[in-house]
Design an enzyme around this catalytic site. Structure first.
Site, PDB file in Angstrom:
ATOM      1  N   LYS A 177      36.146  38.380  42.679  1.00 58.67           N
ATOM      2  CA  LYS A 177      35.585  39.553  41.980  1.00 58.67           C
ATOM      3  C   LYS A 177      34.558  40.282  42.249  1.00 58.67           C
ATOM      4  O   LYS A 177      34.332  41.659  41.927  1.00 58.67           O
ATOM      5  CB  LYS A 177      35.847  39.192  40.347  1.00 58.67           C
ATOM      6  CG  LYS A 177      37.016  38.615  39.980  1.00 58.67           C
ATOM      7  CD  LYS A 177      38.147  39.777  39.856  1.00 58.67           C
ATOM      8  CE  LYS A 177      39.211  39.120  39.033  1.00 58.67           C
ATOM      9  NZ  LYS A 177      40.404  40.290  39.358  1.00 58.67           N
ATOM     10  N   ASP A 217      47.216  41.270  41.309  1.00 56.03           N
ATOM     11  CA  ASP A 217      45.796  41.420  40.657  1.00 56.03           C
ATOM     12  C   ASP A 217      45.113  42.657  41.090  1.00 56.03           C
ATOM     13  O   ASP A 217      44.608  43.322  40.111  1.00 56.03           O
ATOM     14  CB  ASP A 217      45.118  39.945  40.821  1.00 56.03           C
ATOM     15  CG  ASP A 217      44.027  40.038  39.751  1.00 56.03           C
ATOM     16  OD1 ASP A 217      44.201  40.269  38.535  1.00 56.03           O
ATOM     17  OD2 ASP A 217      42.887  39.563  40.465  1.00 56.03           O
TER      18      ASP A 217
END
Length: 565
Positions: free
Chosen positions: A237, A293
Site C-alpha cells: 500500500k 485491487d
C-alpha cells in the site's frame, strides 16, 4: 516443488506474454545472479547502506522458500505453502503513516488526517536509524527489483530492501517480476522502500509521532522507511500511495478497484470497500481477471499495478471462494493463519486476527489475463453494501452522479461488527480508498470524469446489501441476484428496459433485469412499511449530504448538485 508442478508452471509460463511468460527463464537467471553486493546494485551510494556482507537479489521462489525455512521465519503447511506471523501488527497502521513536508510536493499533497506531515529533521532521524541498523546488525539482506504497473508507458521501477526472507517473498508476489536478466542490469529504481521492521522509535514522543511505529515517505528523495511493524501490506500500500501521487499529475488515473475482461475484449472496473463483493464479483469464470485491487487507466487502457493478489482468508473455503482457495499452494504466502497439528490451515480460527491474509502470484488464478491489461472500460461498477436497505440492487448513474458516488465511497457497517454499533452505520471512504489517496479526492474525480466522457464509459451503482428492510428486518441481497445485475450491465441487456429516476437520489432504476424479482428492483416495493422506507431514505440522504460537505472548498470542482435532494 514436485516435478509435475514444476513442469506445469513451465508450460504455463511459456504461454503468458507479459506477467509470467518467462517465469522459468527468470528463475534460471536469478539463480546464477542472486548473490550481489550493495556496491554492485548501487545501494551504498543511493541509500548509505554499506555493511551487509551478503545481498540476495531477486531470489527465485525455490530459494526464497529455502531461506524462509532455514531462517525459521514461519512454518510450512501440509501442501507446501509457507505461513508467517507478523507479530503485534496484523494490519496497516494508518495513524503511523507520514509524508515529509518539503517543496515542491508540499503544495500538491492533500494534508490532513490521511496524509500527515513531518519535518525533514524527523525523516533524517528515522532514516539514519534504519541505515544504522542495516550497517551494524544485518549480515544478509534481500533486495527485490521489479515494477509497479504492467503498462510499459506508465509503470514505475520499485526496489524493496528487506531483512527478512518472507518480506522478500511478499514483494516478489505482489509486484511485477522482471522477465529477463537485461532488465535488472543497471536497474534504476523510481522509488525505494527500506523495510527496517526491527527498528523501534523509542523517542517517538520527542519526534512528535503517534507511536513507536513510523512509515515515512520522502517524495523528493523517492524513498520510504518502514520501522516498528512487520506487516507486509505496508510495502504494497505504500507503493500504491505513491502511484496515486505520481500518475494523476501526469494525466493517468490511479484506482483502488478490481478489473476483468470479457471474451470480446470488453473491460469492466469494480470499485468497492471491504465486504461489498469486489473480489468475488470480479472473479467470473466467463471473464479474464486483470487484477483484484489496484489499477491504472492511461491512454492505452486499463493496467494492473500488481503481479499478484492479496486476499483475506477468514472463513475461506473451496465452496465459497474456489479460485482463492486453490491459489494457496507452494509460492503463496499465508499471514497470521493458525495452522492445525496436521499441517492444514484453519481459516475459521481468528485467535490471532480476523485480518488473516494470503499473497500469491496472479498466475495461481487459472482464469487470469496474462497481459495484465485491458482496453478502455465499457462499464464501471460501484459496489456498496447498504445495510439500511434503501438502495436498489442496480441503478444507472449520470456522469455527475458517478462522480458524486465515487467521492462518497459509501458502504455501511452492520450491528455487531464493532462495540456499541446497534444499528447500521454509514462508512464513507473517498474514491473507495481514502487511506491511499495522496492528492485531494476531487483531483481523482475530475480525471475519472474526463476518462469516462472520452471513452463513453457507463457507470452503475450495485447494492450487495439489504432489501425489504434494513439489517435485522430485511434480508441480504442474494449473490445470484447480484450476479444477474452484474451480467446485465456487462452484456448490455440492462439497457433494453425502461428506467425510472429515484425521487431522492436521482439515479435511474431499471424496470426489469433478468433473474431479479421485480419487487426487489424497486426497494420501496420490497418494504412492507412504506413510511418506514421513506423516513429511512431521507435519513440516509442526509448522511450523504453531511459527508459530502468536506469536498466543497475553493479551487476544486463542486459535485454537490448531483447528490440526493
Amino acid at each position: 516443488m514436485s516435478a509435475m508442478v514444476s513442469l506445469r508452471n513451465s508450460l504455463r509460463a511459456a504461454a503468458r506474454p507479459v506477467l509470467s511468460r518467462k517465469i522459468t527463464m527468470h528463475q534460471q537467471f536469478v539463480r546464477t545472479a542472486s548473490l550481489a553486493t550493495v556496491s554492485s546494485l548501487g545501494i551504498d551510494k543511493a541509500t548509505g547502506i554499506t555493511k551487509p556482507s551478503t545481498v540476495y537479489h531477486n531470489l527465485p521462489y525455490p530459494q526464497v522458500f529455502e531461506h524462509e525455512t532455514k531462517n525459521k521465519e514461519g512454518e510450512t503447511t501440509a501442501n507446501g505453502t509457507y505461513c508467517v506471523s507478523t507479530g503485534q501488527f496484523t494490519g496497516r497502521s494508518p495513524k503511523d503513516k507520514y509524508f515529509v513536508q518539503q517543496a515542491p510536493s508540499d503544495e500538491t499533497l492533500d494534508w490532513g488526517k490521511i496524509n500527515v506531515g513531518v519535518a525533514p529533521k524527523v525523516w533524517e532521524n528515522i532514516y539514519k536509524k534504519a541505515v544504522k541498523h542495516y550497517n551494524e546488525n544485518v549480515e544478509k539482506m534481500y533486495v527485490f527489483d521489479g515494477y509497479c504497473g504492467t503498462s510499459p508507458k506508465s509503470r514505475k521501477n520499485v526496489r524493496i530492501i528487506t531483512e527478512l526472507a518472507w518480506q522478500h517473498h511478499f514483494a516478489k508476489n505482489m509486484f511485477i517480476r522482471p522477465d529477463t536478466e537485461a532488465e535488472t542490469e543497471g536497474f534504476k529504481p523510481d522509488f525505494t522502500i527500506i523495510n527496517a521492521c526491527k527498528v523501534v522509535n523509542d523517542d517517538y514522543k520527542e519526534l512528535g509521532l503517534n507511536s513507536e511505529v513510523a512509515v515515512v515517505f520522502n517524495v523528493e528523495e523517492r524513498k520510504a522507511v518502514i520501522t516498528g511493524t512487520w506487516y507486509g501490506g505496508e510495502m504494497k500500500k505504500g507503493i500504491f500511495s505513491m502511484m496515486n501521487y505520481w500518475l494523476p499529475l501526469n494525466g493517468v488515473m490511479a484506482m483502488h478497484c478490481s478489473a476483468n475482461k470479457g471474451k470480446n475484449g470488453d473491460t469492466a472496473l469494480f470499485f468497492g470497500l471491504s465486504g461489498t463483493g469486489k473480489t468475488t464479483l470480479s472473479a467470473d469464470p466467463d471473464r479474464k481477471l486483470i487484477g483484484d485491487d489496484e489499477h491504472g487507466w492511461d491512454n492505452d487502457g486499463i493496467f494492473n499495478f500488481e503481479g499478484g493478489c492479496y486476499a483475506k482468508t477468514v472463513n475461506l473455503s473451496h465452496e465459497t471462494e474456489p479460485e482463492i482457495f486453490d491459489a494457496i499452494k507452494r509460492d503463496a504466502l499465508l499471514e497470521n493463519v493458525v495452522i492445525k497439528e496436521n499441517g492444514e490451515p484453519d481459516y475459521t480460527d481468528v485467535s490471532k486476527t480476523e485480518n488473516t491474509r494470503v499473497s500469491y502470484p496472479i498466475y495461481h488464478i487459472d482464469n487470469f489475463e496474462p497481459t495484465g491489461m485491458g482496453g478502455h472500460p465499457n462499464s464501471v461498477i460501484f459496489l456498496t453494501c447498504d445495510a439500511f436497505g434503501i438502495l436498489p440492487p442496480v441503478s444507472r448513474l449520470s456522469a455527475g452522479q458517478a462522480m458524486y458516488h465515487f467521492l462518497s465511497g459509501y458502504t455501511a457497517k452492520v450491528a455487531g461488527t464493532e462495540r456499541g454499533v446497534t444499528e447500521p452505520v454509514p462508512n464513507f471512504s473517498a474514491c473507495f480508498g481514502a487511506a491511499f489517496m495522496t492528492l485531494h479526492p476531487t483531483k481523482y474525480a475530475d480525471l475519472l470524469q474526463k476518462k469516462l466522457a472520452k471513452h463513453g464509459t457507463q457507470c452503475f451503482l450495485i447494492n450487495t446489501g439489504w432489501t425489504g428492510g434494513g439489517y435485522g428486518v430485511g434480508k441480504r441481497m442474494s449473490l445470484k441476484a447480484t450476479r444477474a445485475c452484474v451480467h446485465a450491465v456487462l452484456d448490455g441487456t440492462i439497457h433494453n428496459t425502461s428506467f425510472t429516476p429515484d425521487p431522492v437520489f436521482g439515479f435511474e432504476v431499471p424496470a426489469e433485469v433478468p433473474g431479479v424479482p421485480d419487487k426487489v428492483l424497486d426497494p420501496r416495493d420490497a418494504w412492507s412499511d412504506k413510511d418506514g422506507y421513506d423516513a429511512t431514505r431521507t435519513k440516509l440522504a442526509g448522511m450523504f449530504k453531511e459527508n459530502f460537505t468536506k469536498f466543497v472548498k475553493p479551487g476544486v470542482t463542486d459535485y454537490t448538485s448531483y447528490g440526493p435532494k
